[in-house]
Write a protein that holds these residues in place. Sequence first.
Motif, PDB file in Angstrom:
ATOM      1  N   ARG A 102       0.835  -1.201   0.000  1.00 32.77           N
ATOM      2  CA  ARG A 102       0.000   0.000   0.000  1.00 32.77           C
ATOM      3  C   ARG A 102       0.874   1.258   0.000  1.00 32.77           C
ATOM      4  N   ALA A 103       1.931   1.256   0.792  1.00 28.03           N
ATOM      5  CA  ALA A 103       2.823   2.417   0.848  1.00 28.03           C
ATOM      6  C   ALA A 103       3.433   2.718  -0.518  1.00 28.03           C
ATOM      7  N   MET A 104       3.750   1.671  -1.278  1.00 31.54           N
ATOM      8  CA  MET A 104       4.346   1.866  -2.601  1.00 31.54           C
ATOM      9  C   MET A 104       3.326   2.281  -3.654  1.00 31.54           C
ATOM     10  N   MET A 105       2.082   1.828  -3.508  1.00 28.10           N
ATOM     11  CA  MET A 105       1.114   1.998  -4.581  1.00 28.10           C
ATOM     12  C   MET A 105      -0.033   2.957  -4.282  1.00 28.10           C
ATOM     13  N   SER A 106      -0.163   3.416  -3.053  1.00 28.28           N
ATOM     14  CA  SER A 106      -1.339   4.213  -2.690  1.00 28.28           C
ATOM     15  C   SER A 106      -1.401   5.566  -3.386  1.00 28.28           C
ATOM     16  N   THR A 107      -0.273   6.078  -3.863  1.00 27.94           N
ATOM     17  CA  THR A 107      -0.325   7.344  -4.600  1.00 27.94           C
ATOM     18  C   THR A 107      -0.901   7.148  -5.996  1.00 27.94           C
ATOM     19  N   GLN A 108      -0.923   5.898  -6.458  1.00 31.22           N
ATOM     20  CA  GLN A 108      -1.426   5.612  -7.800  1.00 31.22           C
ATOM     21  C   GLN A 108      -2.867   5.143  -7.808  1.00 31.22           C
ATOM     22  N   THR A 110      -6.543   4.056  -5.083  1.00 32.79           N
ATOM     23  CA  THR A 110      -7.198   3.924  -3.789  1.00 32.79           C
ATOM     24  C   THR A 110      -7.963   2.606  -3.792  1.00 32.79           C
ATOM     25  N   LEU A 111      -7.684   1.798  -2.772  1.00 32.26           N
ATOM     26  CA  LEU A 111      -8.347   0.506  -2.636  1.00 32.26           C
ATOM     27  C   LEU A 111      -8.908   0.370  -1.232  1.00 32.26           C
ATOM     28  N   PRO A 112      -9.940  -0.454  -1.059  1.00 33.44           N
ATOM     29  CA  PRO A 112     -10.423  -0.733   0.295  1.00 33.44           C
ATOM     30  C   PRO A 112      -9.316  -1.434   1.109  1.00 33.44           C
ATOM     31  N   GLU A 113      -9.334  -1.212   2.398  1.00 32.83           N
ATOM     32  CA  GLU A 113      -8.305  -1.782   3.280  1.00 32.83           C
ATOM     33  C   GLU A 113      -8.203  -3.298   3.148  1.00 32.83           C
ATOM     34  N   ALA A 114      -9.330  -3.979   3.044  1.00 35.80           N
ATOM     35  CA  ALA A 114      -9.316  -5.446   2.922  1.00 35.80           C
ATOM     36  C   ALA A 114      -8.582  -5.895   1.656  1.00 35.80           C
ATOM     37  N   HIS A 172     -11.300  -3.438  -7.930  1.00 35.36           N
ATOM     38  CA  HIS A 172     -11.551  -2.853  -6.617  1.00 35.36           C
ATOM     39  C   HIS A 172     -11.127  -1.391  -6.488  1.00 35.36           C
ATOM     40  N   ILE A 173     -10.585  -0.830  -7.547  1.00 30.96           N
ATOM     41  CA  ILE A 173     -10.118   0.554  -7.459  1.00 30.96           C
ATOM     42  C   ILE A 173     -11.304   1.466  -7.175  1.00 30.96           C
ATOM     43  N   GLU A 174     -11.143   2.275  -6.152  1.00 34.60           N
ATOM     44  CA  GLU A 174     -12.182   3.236  -5.796  1.00 34.60           C
ATOM     45  C   GLU A 174     -11.937   4.510  -6.585  1.00 34.60           C
ATOM     46  N   SER A 175     -12.969   5.000  -7.239  1.00 30.88           N
ATOM     47  CA  SER A 175     -12.802   6.237  -7.994  1.00 30.88           C
ATOM     48  C   SER A 175     -12.837   7.418  -7.039  1.00 30.88           C
ATOM     49  N   GLU A 176     -12.068   8.409  -7.404  1.00 32.55           N
ATOM     50  CA  GLU A 176     -12.028   9.631  -6.606  1.00 32.55           C
ATOM     51  C   GLU A 176     -13.338  10.396  -6.822  1.00 32.55           C
ATOM     52  N   PRO A 177     -13.921  10.950  -5.778  1.00 28.32           N
ATOM     53  CA  PRO A 177     -15.154  11.726  -5.955  1.00 28.32           C
ATOM     54  C   PRO A 177     -14.881  12.957  -6.814  1.00 28.32           C
TER      55      PRO A 177
END
Length: 181
Positions: A102-108, A110-114, A172-177
């Motif tokens: 997550r630390a490496m990819m979270s800037t690219q 957004t995914l649910p924690e699970a 599972h990628i969450e779209s940005e509002p």
Amino acid sequence: MKFLFEIFPVLIFFIVFKVYGIYPATAAAIAATIVQTAWSWFRRSKIEKMMLVNLGIIVVFGGATLLLHDETFIKWKPTVLYWAFAIALAVSEKFMGKNLIRAMMSTQMTLPEAVWKRVNLSWIIFFVLMGIANLYVAFNYSTDAWVNFKLFGGMGLLLAFAVGQAVIISRHIESEPEEKN
């Protein structure tokens, strides 16, 4: 280009092995990894932790191979590296509460924690299995077959796994509002 930079020592090892054999290839891999690390420092004034771990492992296991004239050590090197990655992913999540994937990819994305947890676990399992596969090939087939597996099998499996992960993650990628003006 980044991919070629990352696999530079493996390519050098492969080419030198095919021409000169395991011991010159081991020396060339050590030298290539040192050059790769120095280049990274020169270009960015920083060296990634994974690159430092790889440098340490190749110097220790490659050095033992050359010093003791025993190819067993260099054959263990990929497994030690894979298992070091698996341990780092597991320990950082379990004991430090930090998901390194997550630390490496979270800037690219957004995914649910699970999903982040499942992705991290899948990479841990992948690295453990890659270490086992390396040992199996290294000690059940010829050195030439192991070198071929190291480049083509290892890279092929890594690429296939990464593509599979991308397909699963994309669901599972969450779209940005959207912003309202």
